[in-house]
Design an enzyme around this catalytic site. Structure first.
Site, PDB file in Angstrom:
ATOM      1  N   LYS A   1      33.237  35.985  47.578  1.00  0.00           N
ATOM      2  CA  LYS A   1      33.425  36.133  49.018  1.00  0.00           C
ATOM      3  C   LYS A   1      33.509  34.763  49.694  1.00  0.00           C
ATOM      4  O   LYS A   1      33.067  33.756  49.147  1.00  0.00           O
ATOM      5  CB  LYS A   1      32.243  36.895  49.637  1.00  0.00           C
ATOM      6  CG  LYS A   1      32.019  38.296  49.099  1.00  0.00           C
ATOM      7  CD  LYS A   1      33.118  39.248  49.516  1.00  0.00           C
ATOM      8  CE  LYS A   1      32.854  40.655  49.011  1.00  0.00           C
ATOM      9  NZ  LYS A   1      34.000  41.554  49.285  1.00  0.00           N
TER      10      LYS A   1
ATOM     11  N   SER B   1      40.168  42.236  47.199  1.00  0.00           N
ATOM     12  CA  SER B   1      39.539  41.821  48.451  1.00  0.00           C
ATOM     13  C   SER B   1      40.011  40.461  48.945  1.00  0.00           C
ATOM     14  O   SER B   1      39.816  40.129  50.109  1.00  0.00           O
ATOM     15  CB  SER B   1      38.010  41.804  48.306  1.00  0.00           C
ATOM     16  OG  SER B   1      37.597  40.744  47.477  1.00  0.00           O
TER      17      SER B   1
END
Length: 216
Positions: free
Chosen positions: A171, A135
């Site tokens: 994140k 990611s």
């Protein structure tokens, strides 16, 4: 437990730890040079120069001398000296337990894998997580180790280890007035939006302050 797209983050070393950076930047501005021009004039790679100017890993003594010589500066700018610190590497499962218990990873615990060294200034409860997933590509690769410091404030845009409904991931963190937005670097993963009035079990475990690169 971790999300499929779990991965690490980005190194975040502040410029104040490198006293010569501002001097170098001012000299470049005066000459109208960018990192590419300084690289050409000094013989130091553009990647090394850019990393140092952004507050990353300091230059070696030899590269330091080449840069200040190319800029016409006197050799009076101090070279930063940082002492490495041994950081325990823990599992994603333990990272989740960390969030559940709302406690810091105990000082001196060896962790689940071989510890790693970090030159970034961290608090006593910092720990490492080995990256999985894609990611955060292309900047961060699977197998890299993210160094997480739970005592560093998580500002907007910073890379953080977060806990969402029992799952742990890394994140980019954005705190807006009514919602939290979690972003991946890889565009194939959509943003995660958490409304502050929802019942989502969310918390920030810690901020990623360094990344130890996996060498193949």
């Amino acid at each position: 437990m971790f999300m499929e797209d779990d991965i690490t983050d980005v190194q975040d070393k502040k410029q104040e730890d490198f006293p010569f950076v501002k001097v170098i930047q001012d000299a470049m501005a005066l000459l109208g040079w960018n990192a590419s021009r300084l690289s050409k004039e000094s013989g130091v790679s553009e990647a090394t120069i850019s990393r140092s100017l952004k507050g990353g890993r300091g230059m070696s003594g030899a590269n330091h001398d080449k840069v200040i010589k190319a800029l016409g500066l006197l050799k009076t700018i101090p070279i930063p000296t940082l002492q490495p610190r041994l950081i325990p590497v823990i599992s994603w499962i333990h990272a989740g337990e960390f969030a559940e218990a709302a406690n810091h990873w105990p000082v001196g615990v060896s962790g689940d894998g071989e510890p790693v060294y970090s030159y970034v200034k961290t608090g006593p409860h910092a720990f490492g997580l080995r990256v999985e997933g894609d990611s955060m590509l292309p900047r961060i690769m699977p197998g890299d180790i993210a160094i997480v410091d739970p005592e560093v404030r998580s500002d907007n845009g910073s890379t953080c280890v977060v806990y969402v409904n029992g799952e742990t991931s890394i994140k980019f963190f954005w705190d807006h007035e009514t919602e939290i937005v979690l972003k991946s670097m890889n565009d194939k993963y959509p943003d995660i939006t958490i409304h502050k009035d929802s019942k989502v079990d969310f918390r920030v475990i810690g901020r990623v302050v360094d990344v130890r690169i996996k060498f193949f």
